[in-house]
Design a protein around this motif. Structure first.
Motif, PDB file in Angstrom:
ATOM      1  N   PHE A 234       2.971   6.133  -0.563  1.00  0.00           N
ATOM      2  CA  PHE A 234       1.682   6.380  -1.204  1.00  0.00           C
ATOM      3  C   PHE A 234       0.573   6.662  -0.210  1.00  0.00           C
ATOM      4  O   PHE A 234      -0.579   6.801  -0.585  1.00  0.00           O
ATOM      5  CB  PHE A 234       1.316   5.212  -2.119  1.00  0.00           C
ATOM      6  CG  PHE A 234       2.065   5.257  -3.412  1.00  0.00           C
ATOM      7  CD1 PHE A 234       1.468   5.802  -4.542  1.00  0.00           C
ATOM      8  CD2 PHE A 234       3.364   4.791  -3.512  1.00  0.00           C
ATOM      9  CE1 PHE A 234       2.150   5.870  -5.746  1.00  0.00           C
ATOM     10  CE2 PHE A 234       4.056   4.859  -4.708  1.00  0.00           C
ATOM     11  CZ  PHE A 234       3.446   5.401  -5.828  1.00  0.00           C
ATOM     12  N   MET A 235       0.939   6.687   1.038  1.00  0.00           N
ATOM     13  CA  MET A 235      -0.072   6.997   2.043  1.00  0.00           C
ATOM     14  C   MET A 235      -0.341   8.492   2.040  1.00  0.00           C
ATOM     15  O   MET A 235       0.424   9.289   1.509  1.00  0.00           O
ATOM     16  CB  MET A 235       0.418   6.565   3.430  1.00  0.00           C
ATOM     17  CG  MET A 235       0.494   5.075   3.598  1.00  0.00           C
ATOM     18  SD  MET A 235      -1.124   4.266   3.377  1.00  0.00           S
ATOM     19  CE  MET A 235      -0.995   3.663   1.697  1.00  0.00           C
ATOM     20  N   ILE A 236      -1.440   8.844   2.672  1.00  0.00           N
ATOM     21  CA  ILE A 236      -1.781  10.257   2.784  1.00  0.00           C
ATOM     22  C   ILE A 236      -1.928  10.606   4.250  1.00  0.00           C
ATOM     23  O   ILE A 236      -2.872  10.128   4.887  1.00  0.00           O
ATOM     24  CB  ILE A 236      -3.079  10.552   2.022  1.00  0.00           C
ATOM     25  CG1 ILE A 236      -2.830  10.282   0.526  1.00  0.00           C
ATOM     26  CG2 ILE A 236      -3.537  11.991   2.266  1.00  0.00           C
ATOM     27  CD1 ILE A 236      -4.045  10.433  -0.336  1.00  0.00           C
TER      28      ILE A 236
ATOM     29  N   LEU B 243       1.007   1.040  -8.214  1.00  0.00           N
ATOM     30  CA  LEU B 243       0.858   2.363  -7.605  1.00  0.00           C
ATOM     31  C   LEU B 243       1.336   3.452  -8.557  1.00  0.00           C
ATOM     32  O   LEU B 243       0.655   4.459  -8.780  1.00  0.00           O
ATOM     33  CB  LEU B 243       1.675   2.416  -6.317  1.00  0.00           C
ATOM     34  CG  LEU B 243       1.193   1.489  -5.195  1.00  0.00           C
ATOM     35  CD1 LEU B 243       2.279   1.298  -4.162  1.00  0.00           C
ATOM     36  CD2 LEU B 243      -0.070   2.052  -4.560  1.00  0.00           C
ATOM     37  N   GLU B 244       2.502   3.239  -9.140  1.00  0.00           N
ATOM     38  CA  GLU B 244       3.105   4.250  -9.992  1.00  0.00           C
ATOM     39  C   GLU B 244       2.210   4.557 -11.187  1.00  0.00           C
ATOM     40  O   GLU B 244       2.079   5.710 -11.602  1.00  0.00           O
ATOM     41  CB  GLU B 244       4.473   3.786 -10.494  1.00  0.00           C
ATOM     42  CG  GLU B 244       5.538   3.705  -9.417  1.00  0.00           C
ATOM     43  CD  GLU B 244       5.384   2.448  -8.555  1.00  0.00           C
ATOM     44  OE1 GLU B 244       4.580   1.562  -8.936  1.00  0.00           O
ATOM     45  OE2 GLU B 244       6.037   2.367  -7.513  1.00  0.00           O
TER      46      GLU B 244
ATOM     47  N   LYS C 106      -0.399   6.955 -10.379  1.00  0.00           N
ATOM     48  CA  LYS C 106       0.181   8.276 -10.206  1.00  0.00           C
ATOM     49  C   LYS C 106       0.398   8.955 -11.565  1.00  0.00           C
ATOM     50  O   LYS C 106      -0.058  10.074 -11.805  1.00  0.00           O
ATOM     51  CB  LYS C 106       1.525   8.109  -9.481  1.00  0.00           C
ATOM     52  CG  LYS C 106       1.843   9.232  -8.538  1.00  0.00           C
ATOM     53  CD  LYS C 106       3.100   8.940  -7.738  1.00  0.00           C
ATOM     54  CE  LYS C 106       3.693  10.266  -7.284  1.00  0.00           C
ATOM     55  NZ  LYS C 106       4.926  10.118  -6.509  1.00  0.00           N
TER      56      LYS C 106
ATOM     57  N   ARG D  65      -2.888   9.527  -4.279  1.00  0.00           N
ATOM     58  CA  ARG D  65      -1.624  10.061  -3.800  1.00  0.00           C
ATOM     59  C   ARG D  65      -1.191  11.261  -4.651  1.00  0.00           C
ATOM     60  O   ARG D  65      -0.729  12.276  -4.131  1.00  0.00           O
ATOM     61  CB  ARG D  65      -0.581   8.965  -3.866  1.00  0.00           C
ATOM     62  CG  ARG D  65       0.829   9.379  -3.588  1.00  0.00           C
ATOM     63  CD  ARG D  65       0.976   9.898  -2.178  1.00  0.00           C
ATOM     64  NE  ARG D  65       2.386  10.110  -1.878  1.00  0.00           N
ATOM     65  CZ  ARG D  65       3.086  11.156  -2.289  1.00  0.00           C
ATOM     66  NH1 ARG D  65       2.484  12.096  -2.985  1.00  0.00           N
ATOM     67  NH2 ARG D  65       4.357  11.255  -1.999  1.00  0.00           N
TER      68      ARG D  65
END
Lengths: 357, 357
Positions: free
Chosen positions: A279-281, B220-221, B224, B253
């Motif tokens: 999930f990093m950029i 996180l998902e 997204k 992300r």
DNA sequence: AGGGGCATGGTAAACGTTTACCTAAATCCC
DNA sequence: GGGATTTAGGTAAACGTTTACCATGCCCCT
């Protein structure tokens, strides 16, 4: 409110109550029903301490981690706990935060709590402390304990494999100046990773420059500082490997602040493959050390010993592999990989992924 | 190896051993020395269970969290544990991962373990479960429990304050189309944040479009997916507020993958101000809910009740504020804030921070 | 010198379970 | 039908501490 109250109300003996609750012997359906009824009416919950005291088993596993604050560990704790729940076990977790006092305390807590086994995922434990644990004949599972002690289980992590892959990956892209940000070097695991890096470099015929190796702390800040330090060098690495993902994130963050584009101007690879990495950029190329696998291995090792019923644990060796996960934080080095002094944030072009080599 | 072995070896009674160990009464220096010597030689550690059983206090606090995997919680666990260590307490942590079964289990574990108090940081607990806890007259501290129950302590979080600040911040930059990615809406805290958002929008005279509000999962998902969903809309928000930092990271992300530049093409603000926030690229503007403060409040609330020595806990209300932390994930909206369909990753310019407004 | 008070340390009960042992009833087999 | 075997459930000991209560001896005061 204890078992006797329940017994009285159900007009049975305490033995019968115990037997129904633990389903350890057949008890007449009628009686059992009365018992359950009484339990519900009274809101009775058995006393774990009394139970443990007389039965000699606490149904608790200890779990000693370095720093719960490092996302590597929560993932492990989570699966460890889920496994435990299934087996009707409990987990006693404590963090040592790399502090000797806290380590001693952790060990003391485990012993005083008479846990049925402990998994040790903190990597800098003193041998003498370990001895206290071993002395109790507790099932023990270590990750990467240094000396191979008898009767304790070990999960040996093959750091070298993933690290070699990473070095090769970088070398294949013509990186020659590769640096490494270590973890706290009092941790065995940190040293092992660094050693594996140096080894791999030599293997492949690349020079390891001492000034390209700087110590971090396995935290975000450490990565940041390490990169600041690196930026003061006259000649700079075009790629940076990090001892864990947090470090890599710190590095990338500092690079961003300095206006250095990752991966165009600096390739970075992490270690652990925490959930965050993807999930990093840009998404972080990193070396996977599966947290669920590790947790499962550790838990089952403990469970196995506990079920063995011998006077002392047996001790088994387990293996955990590591492996490079390619994402987008690495690419070919640019030509001018020379002096890149610390600059004010500048505009940095973001580019599409290009490796997947 | 128990207290009697120590007593025998030191040629004193068990009472004396107990007294020396607990320093609860004056014991002759000579004897004490003998006792300590015996303890060291034997490697004796008192049995916590026996201790708890007879003394009636376990010196353990329970800590129920939602998901240790969400970086918001480890930080809390860490400071909670550090505080506990200072007071010679232990922590029994369990995650509920939003699962009713696990919640029930957590409560059961706390009661069976006869903990001296429990802090509940999972936000969707059933009232009936809560009742089981209350029934035991345990010191309890909740974060954001819905119904105001007597005898339990509460830490009320003023979500509205930080959220209002954020909305105002966005509005001041002329954002008109502001979206919100919620947490799992079965959690009270998630609903509270969403409500506060809508309220603030209305307050300031901005329209809240239902299609701009999409449910995430605090992971996180979820962020997204939520952003993917949002991207299918004909008209799109120019700014997105998120129910927690993980969600925001997920959003960023996905935006990266779609080639949408943050903050130039999309402003995003998080919630929690986890340690990670400042390390994102770009650094995440977020709403702070101090984890150390929260943990300290909770721990002290418990400690206070435990020291009170009354038959039942008292219950106190605490307040925790939230507040906007400006970083670099928000800026002025670009003009063409219209249809921005889901595109293949494209080159996105990275810009220097500009807000700090 | 005698008695009161205090400091010290020992004896034993209690905490809430599990479980070994025992008894009584039921079942079985021939 | 009667002894052997099985089954169900009760009694009480045991787990390892803490602590209330008590005994002893010493000091001090008059």
């Amino acid at each position: 409110m204890d078992i006797r109250d329940v017994a009285r109300r159900a007009r049975v003996s305490t033995a019968t109550v115990s037997r129904t609750v633990n389903q350890v012997a057949t008890v007449d359906a009628q009686l059992a029903k009365r018992v359950w009824k009484a339990i519900a009416e009274l809101g009775y919950y058995p006393n774990r301490q009394a139970r443990a005291l007389v039965s000699g088993r606490s149904r608790v596993f200890g779990l000693i981690v370095s720093e719960i604050t490092n996302p590597f560990f929560p993932e492990i704790v989570q699966t460890f706990e889920t496994l435990a729940v299934e087996q009707n076990y409990e987990i006693l977790t404590t963090s040592t935060i790399h502090d000797p006092t806290r380590m001693e305390l952790a060990v003391r807590r485990m012993i005083e709590g008479r846990v049925d086994g402990v998994a040790i995922l903190t990597f800098g434990m003193e041998d003498e402390l370990l001895e206290h644990l071993r002395f109790r004949n507790l099932p023990l599972v270590f990750v990467d304990v240094g000396p191979k002690a008898p009767r304790v289980s070990n999960i040996r992590v093959d750091y070298a494999h993933g690290i070699r892959q990473a070095v090769q990956h970088l070398a294949a892209m013509r990186h020659e100046h590769i640096g490494f940000v270590t973890g706290p070097l009092k941790l065995r695991s940190a040293v092992a990773r660094k050693d594996a890096f140096e080894e791999s470099m030599r293997e492949i015929g690349l020079e390891v420059k001492p000034e390209f190796i700087v110590e971090g702390d396995h935290r975000l800040e450490g990565g940041k500082f390490a990169f600041q330090k690196l930026c003061k060098l006259r000649e700079q690495p075009t790629a940076l490997m990090c001892s864990n993902d947090m470090t890599a994130i710190g590095v990338m963050r500092q690079a961003f602040e300095f206006g250095i584009a990752v991966p165009q101007e600096l390739s970075v690879v992490g270690f652990d493959d925490t959930r965050l990495a993807d999930f990093m950029i840009p998404p972080l190329t990193t070396i996977q050390m599966s947290q669920t696998e590790l947790a499962t291995l550790a838990f089952n090792a403990l469970l196995k010993e506990v079920k063995r019923e011998g006077p002392a644990p047996n001790g088994t060796e387990y293996k955990l592999n590591t492996q490079l996960i390619l994402r987008n934080s690495t690419t070919f080095p640019t030509n001018n990989n020379q002096v890149k002094s610390r600059v004010a944030p500048k505009r940095a072009a973001q580019a599409p992924p290009e490796d997947k080599a």
